[in-house]
Design an enzyme around this catalytic site. Structure first.
Site, PDB file in Angstrom:
ATOM      1  N   LYS A 260       0.838  -1.213   0.000  1.00  0.00           N
ATOM      2  CA  LYS A 260       0.000   0.000   0.000  1.00  0.00           C
ATOM      3  C   LYS A 260       0.871   1.261   0.000  1.00  0.00           C
ATOM      4  O   LYS A 260       0.643   2.177  -0.779  1.00  0.00           O
ATOM      5  CB  LYS A 260      -0.937   0.023   1.225  1.00  0.00           C
ATOM      6  CG  LYS A 260      -1.857  -1.170   1.335  1.00  0.00           C
ATOM      7  CD  LYS A 260      -2.764  -1.074   2.549  1.00  0.00           C
ATOM      8  CE  LYS A 260      -2.041  -1.063   3.878  1.00  0.00           C
ATOM      9  NZ  LYS A 260      -1.304  -2.313   4.183  1.00  0.00           N
TER      10      LYS A 260
ATOM     11  N   ARG B 222      -9.590   0.825   8.600  1.00  0.00           N
ATOM     12  CA  ARG B 222      -9.121  -0.522   8.931  1.00  0.00           C
ATOM     13  C   ARG B 222     -10.149  -1.292   9.740  1.00  0.00           C
ATOM     14  O   ARG B 222      -9.923  -2.449  10.090  1.00  0.00           O
ATOM     15  CB  ARG B 222      -7.877  -0.383   9.798  1.00  0.00           C
ATOM     16  CG  ARG B 222      -6.596  -0.667   9.080  1.00  0.00           C
ATOM     17  CD  ARG B 222      -5.496  -0.473  10.107  1.00  0.00           C
ATOM     18  NE  ARG B 222      -4.365  -1.245   9.800  1.00  0.00           N
ATOM     19  CZ  ARG B 222      -3.276  -0.757   9.223  1.00  0.00           C
ATOM     20  NH1 ARG B 222      -3.212   0.497   8.858  1.00  0.00           N
ATOM     21  NH2 ARG B 222      -2.261  -1.530   9.012  1.00  0.00           N
TER      22      ARG B 222
ATOM     23  N   ARG C 294      12.015  -5.866   4.406  1.00  0.00           N
ATOM     24  CA  ARG C 294      11.650  -4.445   4.311  1.00  0.00           C
ATOM     25  C   ARG C 294      12.608  -3.555   5.115  1.00  0.00           C
ATOM     26  O   ARG C 294      12.989  -3.872   6.238  1.00  0.00           O
ATOM     27  CB  ARG C 294      10.227  -4.217   4.812  1.00  0.00           C
ATOM     28  CG  ARG C 294       9.891  -2.722   4.812  1.00  0.00           C
ATOM     29  CD  ARG C 294       8.457  -2.420   4.819  1.00  0.00           C
ATOM     30  NE  ARG C 294       7.789  -2.886   6.022  1.00  0.00           N
ATOM     31  CZ  ARG C 294       6.503  -2.652   6.251  1.00  0.00           C
ATOM     32  NH1 ARG C 294       5.792  -1.972   5.381  1.00  0.00           N
ATOM     33  NH2 ARG C 294       5.935  -3.108   7.344  1.00  0.00           N
TER      34      ARG C 294
ATOM     35  N   ARG D 267      11.557  -1.680  10.776  1.00  0.00           N
ATOM     36  CA  ARG D 267      10.464  -1.312  11.682  1.00  0.00           C
ATOM     37  C   ARG D 267      10.324  -2.333  12.806  1.00  0.00           C
ATOM     38  O   ARG D 267      10.431  -3.529  12.577  1.00  0.00           O
ATOM     39  CB  ARG D 267       9.143  -1.233  10.896  1.00  0.00           C
ATOM     40  CG  ARG D 267       8.744   0.181  10.586  1.00  0.00           C
ATOM     41  CD  ARG D 267       7.618   0.273   9.623  1.00  0.00           C
ATOM     42  NE  ARG D 267       6.409  -0.460  10.001  1.00  0.00           N
ATOM     43  CZ  ARG D 267       5.286  -0.416   9.299  1.00  0.00           C
ATOM     44  NH1 ARG D 267       5.220   0.323   8.208  1.00  0.00           N
ATOM     45  NH2 ARG D 267       4.235  -1.099   9.679  1.00  0.00           N
TER      46      ARG D 267
ATOM     47  N   ARG E  88      -0.227  -9.127  13.158  1.00  0.00           N
ATOM     48  CA  ARG E  88      -0.835  -8.098  12.296  1.00  0.00           C
ATOM     49  C   ARG E  88      -1.685  -8.744  11.202  1.00  0.00           C
ATOM     50  O   ARG E  88      -2.748  -8.226  10.847  1.00  0.00           O
ATOM     51  CB  ARG E  88       0.257  -7.211  11.681  1.00  0.00           C
ATOM     52  CG  ARG E  88       0.876  -6.275  12.711  1.00  0.00           C
ATOM     53  CD  ARG E  88       2.189  -5.696  12.252  1.00  0.00           C
ATOM     54  NE  ARG E  88       2.060  -4.873  11.067  1.00  0.00           N
ATOM     55  CZ  ARG E  88       3.079  -4.550  10.278  1.00  0.00           C
ATOM     56  NH1 ARG E  88       4.288  -4.984  10.545  1.00  0.00           N
ATOM     57  NH2 ARG E  88       2.879  -3.785   9.224  1.00  0.00           N
TER      58      ARG E  88
HETATM   59  P1  AP5 Z   1       4.887  -1.617   1.774  1.00  0.00           P
HETATM   60  O1  AP5 Z   1       4.587  -0.743   0.619  1.00  0.00           O
HETATM   61  O2  AP5 Z   1       5.692  -1.072   2.908  1.00  0.00           O
HETATM   62  O3  AP5 Z   1       3.537  -2.312   2.308  1.00  0.00           O
HETATM   63  P2  AP5 Z   1       2.341  -1.717   3.149  1.00  0.00           P
HETATM   64  O4  AP5 Z   1       1.118  -2.398   2.653  1.00  0.00           O
HETATM   65  O5  AP5 Z   1       2.365  -0.228   3.143  1.00  0.00           O
HETATM   66  O6  AP5 Z   1       2.753  -2.294   4.556  1.00  0.00           O
HETATM   67  P3  AP5 Z   1       2.655  -1.697   6.022  1.00  0.00           P
HETATM   68  O7  AP5 Z   1       3.337  -2.694   6.926  1.00  0.00           O
HETATM   69  O8  AP5 Z   1       3.177  -0.291   6.081  1.00  0.00           O
HETATM   70  O9  AP5 Z   1       1.172  -1.756   6.235  1.00  0.00           O
HETATM   71  P4  AP5 Z   1       0.462  -1.807   7.530  1.00  0.00           P
HETATM   72  O10 AP5 Z   1      -0.867  -1.560   7.013  1.00  0.00           O
HETATM   73  O11 AP5 Z   1       0.595  -2.987   8.392  1.00  0.00           O
HETATM   74  O12 AP5 Z   1       1.253  -0.720   8.407  1.00  0.00           O
HETATM   75  P5  AP5 Z   1       0.865   0.748   8.812  1.00  0.00           P
HETATM   76  O13 AP5 Z   1       2.082   1.550   8.837  1.00  0.00           O
HETATM   77  O14 AP5 Z   1      -0.308   1.212   8.027  1.00  0.00           O
HETATM   78  O15 AP5 Z   1       5.609  -2.933   1.186  1.00  0.00           O
HETATM   79  C1  AP5 Z   1       6.080  -3.942   2.056  1.00  0.00           C
HETATM   80  C2  AP5 Z   1       7.451  -4.439   1.522  1.00  0.00           C
HETATM   81  O16 AP5 Z   1       7.238  -5.122   0.284  1.00  0.00           O
HETATM   82  C3  AP5 Z   1       8.438  -3.311   1.223  1.00  0.00           C
HETATM   83  O17 AP5 Z   1       9.732  -3.760   1.556  1.00  0.00           O
HETATM   84  C4  AP5 Z   1       8.301  -3.082  -0.299  1.00  0.00           C
HETATM   85  O18 AP5 Z   1       9.500  -2.603  -0.871  1.00  0.00           O
HETATM   86  C5  AP5 Z   1       7.960  -4.488  -0.784  1.00  0.00           C
HETATM   87  N1  AP5 Z   1       7.046  -4.482  -1.916  1.00  0.00           N
HETATM   88  C6  AP5 Z   1       5.943  -3.697  -2.098  1.00  0.00           C
HETATM   89  N2  AP5 Z   1       5.337  -3.997  -3.259  1.00  0.00           N
HETATM   90  C7  AP5 Z   1       6.072  -5.025  -3.820  1.00  0.00           C
HETATM   91  C8  AP5 Z   1       5.936  -5.789  -5.013  1.00  0.00           C
HETATM   92  N3  AP5 Z   1       4.936  -5.579  -5.885  1.00  0.00           N
HETATM   93  N4  AP5 Z   1       6.853  -6.763  -5.243  1.00  0.00           N
HETATM   94  C9  AP5 Z   1       7.873  -6.991  -4.355  1.00  0.00           C
HETATM   95  N5  AP5 Z   1       8.054  -6.294  -3.216  1.00  0.00           N
HETATM   96  C10 AP5 Z   1       7.152  -5.326  -2.944  1.00  0.00           C
HETATM   97  O19 AP5 Z   1       0.321   0.499  10.296  1.00  0.00           O
HETATM   98  C11 AP5 Z   1       1.198   0.152  11.350  1.00  0.00           C
HETATM   99  C12 AP5 Z   1       0.417   0.068  12.641  1.00  0.00           C
HETATM  100  O20 AP5 Z   1      -0.184   1.367  12.924  1.00  0.00           O
HETATM  101  C13 AP5 Z   1      -0.770  -0.897  12.650  1.00  0.00           C
HETATM  102  O21 AP5 Z   1      -0.371  -2.226  12.944  1.00  0.00           O
HETATM  103  C14 AP5 Z   1      -1.653  -0.279  13.745  1.00  0.00           C
HETATM  104  O22 AP5 Z   1      -1.156  -0.585  15.025  1.00  0.00           O
HETATM  105  C15 AP5 Z   1      -1.462   1.221  13.511  1.00  0.00           C
HETATM  106  N6  AP5 Z   1      -2.486   1.770  12.599  1.00  0.00           N
HETATM  107  C16 AP5 Z   1      -2.267   2.333  11.378  1.00  0.00           C
HETATM  108  N7  AP5 Z   1      -3.425   2.710  10.817  1.00  0.00           N
HETATM  109  C17 AP5 Z   1      -4.407   2.373  11.702  1.00  0.00           C
HETATM  110  C18 AP5 Z   1      -5.818   2.496  11.662  1.00  0.00           C
HETATM  111  N8  AP5 Z   1      -6.471   3.012  10.611  1.00  0.00           N
HETATM  112  N9  AP5 Z   1      -6.521   2.048  12.739  1.00  0.00           N
HETATM  113  C19 AP5 Z   1      -5.897   1.530  13.812  1.00  0.00           C
HETATM  114  N10 AP5 Z   1      -4.554   1.373  13.883  1.00  0.00           N
HETATM  115  C20 AP5 Z   1      -3.809   1.788  12.844  1.00  0.00           C
END
Ligand code: AP5
Length: 209
Positions: free
Chosen positions: A13, A88, A122, A155, A166
């Site tokens: 994402k 979410r 990552r 991270r 997660r």
């Molecule tokens: P990346 O692009 O980093 O993936 P992502 O989907 O953004 O992953 P996140 O871990 O950031 O998502 P998340 O939703 O768990 O975390 P968030 O920060 O929102 O890609 C992942 C890896 O794959 C990278 O190394 C990339 O280079 C590689 N990659 C990408 N595309 C690829 C491809 N096509 N081919 C090969 N490699 C690829 O949330 C973190 C925490 O915050 C949550 O756990 C929660 O505690 C809190 N939080 C955030 N939002 C909320 C909410 N709305 N409500 C409640 N809690 C929340």
């Protein structure tokens, strides 16, 4: 354009949101990045969010919804936004839907086995949030962010046990949003296992460009 990016943790994402934000010239809003910036700045919001994030749990809706609604009413969102990591839960989706008419919810579909492999490689920029990968998206200079020159980190919530938690939370609380936006005829699904550029092209095409 007002877009939501749905998908499991590590589905790509953040990676796709950066590319789409440049293409459509609208801000990329990541609730995870906002929480991490607050944790880094030792703010009260950061203190509240940290324990949930470290355990792979969601930050409670009461905290998250108000924060996001304030952010999308800032001036830079007047032409739209890309939401990465929000909504979410169904309560978050209802809060957003009651105030905003989004154009589409894009589901970046990636199976759990691929997610676990991706997370282990990552690296992220602690300053601008740009994600990298040791194999799939390598920075020009090892360990340094291409965009802002900061040193890349792993991270804390990318530890294997936290990733599994997660994923469990995702399937339980977030995956139902796929059906929710399908019922509203807003859902677009793309195969997120393709290479980065192919995923971007699939999204752009699905959005009708
Ligand atoms: P990346 O692009 O980093 O993936 P992502 O989907 O953004 O992953 P996140 O871990 O950031 O998502 P998340 O939703 O768990 O975390 P968030 O920060 O929102 O890609 C992942 C890896 O794959 C990278 O190394 C990339 O280079 C590689 N990659 C990408 N595309 C690829 C491809 N096509 N081919 C090969 N490699 C690829 O949330 C973190 C925490 O915050 C949550 O756990 C929660 O505690 C809190 N939080 C955030 N939002 C909320 C909410 N709305 N409500 C409640 N809690 C929340």
């Amino acid at each position: 354009m007002k877009l939501i990016l749905l998908g499991a943790p590590g589905a790509g994402k953040g990676t796709q949101a950066t590319r789409l934000a440049e293409r459509y010239q609208i801000p990329h809003i990541s609730t995870g990045d906002i929480f991490r910036a607050n944790i880094k700045g030792n703010t009260p919001l950061g203190m509240q969010a940290k324990s949930y994030m470290d355990q792979g749990q969601l930050v409670p809706d009461e905290i998250t919804i108000g924060m996001l609604m304030d952010r999308i009413h800032e001036a830079d969102c007047s032409n739209g936004y890309i939401l990465d990591g929000f909504p979410r839960t169904l309560a978050q989706a209802d809060a957003l839907d009651s105030k905003e008419e989004v154009d589409a919810a894009v589901n970046v579909d990636v199976p759990d086995e691929t997610i676990v492999k991706r997370m282990s490689g990552r690296r992220v920029c602690p300053k601008c949030g740009e994600p990298y990968h040791t194999k799939y998206k390598v920075p020009a200079q090892e360990g340094i962010c291409d965009r802002c020159g900061s040193e890349l980190i792993i991270r804390k919530d990318d530890e294997p046990a936290t990733v599994l938690m997660r994923l469990e939370v995702y399937h339980d609380q977030t995956a139902p949003l796929i059906q929710h936006y399908g019922n509203l005829n807003k859902l677009v699904s793309v195969d997120g296992t393709q290479e980065l550029e192919a995923v971007t092209q699939a999204i752009v095409q699905a959005l009708g460009e």
